[in-house]
Write a protein that holds these residues in place. Sequence first.
Motif, PDB file in Angstrom:
ATOM      1  N   LEU A 107       0.827  -1.212   0.000  1.00 40.91           N
ATOM      2  CA  LEU A 107       0.000   0.000   0.000  1.00 40.91           C
ATOM      3  C   LEU A 107       0.861   1.260   0.000  1.00 40.91           C
ATOM      4  N   ILE A 108       1.991   1.214   0.707  1.00 42.71           N
ATOM      5  CA  ILE A 108       2.910   2.361   0.697  1.00 42.71           C
ATOM      6  C   ILE A 108       3.486   2.569  -0.701  1.00 42.71           C
TER       7      ILE A 108
ATOM      8  N   ALA B  25       0.872   4.013  -2.904  1.00 39.97           N
ATOM      9  CA  ALA B  25       0.665   5.442  -2.627  1.00 39.97           C
ATOM     10  C   ALA B  25       1.740   6.277  -3.294  1.00 39.97           C
TER      11      ALA B  25
ATOM     12  N   GLY C  38      -0.649   7.407  -5.809  1.00 37.75           N
ATOM     13  CA  GLY C  38      -1.488   8.178  -4.909  1.00 37.75           C
ATOM     14  C   GLY C  38      -2.650   7.376  -4.345  1.00 37.75           C
ATOM     15  N   PRO C  39      -3.630   8.072  -3.748  1.00 37.40           N
ATOM     16  CA  PRO C  39      -4.774   7.409  -3.104  1.00 37.40           C
ATOM     17  C   PRO C  39      -5.557   6.487  -4.036  1.00 37.40           C
ATOM     18  N   GLN C  40      -5.686   6.876  -5.302  1.00 28.52           N
ATOM     19  CA  GLN C  40      -6.431   6.044  -6.241  1.00 28.52           C
ATOM     20  C   GLN C  40      -5.759   4.685  -6.422  1.00 28.52           C
TER      21      GLN C  40
ATOM     22  N   VAL D  91      -3.902   3.168  -4.227  1.00 27.15           N
ATOM     23  CA  VAL D  91      -4.113   2.412  -2.984  1.00 27.15           C
ATOM     24  C   VAL D  91      -5.478   1.736  -3.001  1.00 27.15           C
TER      25      VAL D  91
END
Length: 379
Positions: free
Chosen positions: A17-18, A21, A25-27, A29
Motif C-alpha cells: 500500500l505504501i 501510494a 497516490g490514493p487512487q 491504494v
Amino acid sequence: MVLRIFGWSFAVTIVALIVAAIYGGPQAVLLVLILSILEISLSFDNAVINATVLRRMSEFWQKIFLTVGIIIAVFGMRLVFPLVIVWLASGLGPVAALDLALNPPADGAAYFPDGSASYETLLTDAHPQIAAFGGMFLLMLFLGFILEEREITWLSWLEKPLARAGKLDQLAVILAGVLLLITAAYIAPDDTVSTVMIAGVLGMITYIAVNGLGELFNTPEEEGDEDSETTRSSGPTQLAKATGKAGFLLFLYLEVLDASFSFDGVIGAFAITSDPIIIALGLGFVGAMFVRSITVFLVRKGTLSDYVYLEHGAHWAIGALALILLVSIGYHVNENVTGLVGVALIGAAFISSIIRNRRNPEPVVADDHDDETESVPVG
C-alpha cells in the motif's frame, strides 16, 4: 497462531500500500485493495486445495512452496507471464512489451499507429487459449475427484452415482474430451477453434502427466501399504510427507494449479485497471500472500480434518470454475459470478460439516497416512 501465520501477509500488505501510494497516490491504494479482495475471493477454493497437498509435503518442501512459490506466484504469474503473452501475441520484443504495458494506449500507439492494439487488448485476445488450458486442467482435477469412490460424501445423491460410473476406465478423459469438443464447436469464436483445441488437449496432457509422475515417484512404504489404493485420487498420487523427487513433483503441481487459477484473475483485473504494477501489487503481493497464509492456516489448524466436506465443496467450486472458463472463451462472464459461486459452494460445505459434526461428535481420524475416509486429492 493467527498472528504468526498471517503476520507476513499483513506486513507485505502495508508495504504494498505504501508503494502504491508513492506510485499512484490514493487512487492506486484503493485499486490495490479492490484487487486484493478480488484475488482472495476468487482463490479461496485454491487455498483449500493447496492445503490438501501441503499437509502431505515434508517441512522442507512446505517452506519452498511458501518462499520460492510465492515469488513465482507474484512475479511469475501476475507480472512476467502476462508480459510474455503480450510479447508472443504482438511480435514485440520484451522491452517493447513492457513499455506498452506501462504506458497508456495513446503512448503505446508508437507500436501500433492505427491504435488497433494495446497491452490490455493483446492480453485479452490470448484469453481463449489460456482459458482452454486452465479450464481443461481444472476439469480433469474435478472429474478425478468426483469419479473416485470414497466413504464420506457430501452431495451423496450425486457423488455416489458418479463414483460408481467412475469405475469405467478413463471416464474422466472421455468426459473432458467431449466437453472440449463442445466448447470448440459451439462456444469458441471461429478464428480460435484450432488454438482452443490444442490448448485444451495440452491442459489434459499436463494433468495426466503430473498424475503419472506422482505414481512413478510413489514411496516404497506406501506401495506396500494394504490401503495404498485408497490414497489414489485426483491429482498426483498422495505421498506421506513427500520428500526428494516426490516433494519437487508436488511443488511443481501446486505451481501449475496456481497458474490455472491465477490467469483468470489477471484477465478479470483489467475490468478495474490495466496498470501491470497495480495488478502485481494487488493480485500478487497482497492477494497471493493471503492465499498462501490461508493455506498454511488450514494445514496448521487441521481444518480439513475437522470439516470433512470442505474438500468436496472446493472441488465442486473447481468444477464450476472450469466450466466458467470454458464458457468465457466465447462469452463474457462477470468476475463476481466466478467468485460468488466458489464462496457459496465452500460456504455450503462448511455449514454441512458443522451440522455433521454436531450429529456425529466423534472426530474423524486423520494422520499422515489417511485412509479413504480422509483421502484428499492433491489437486
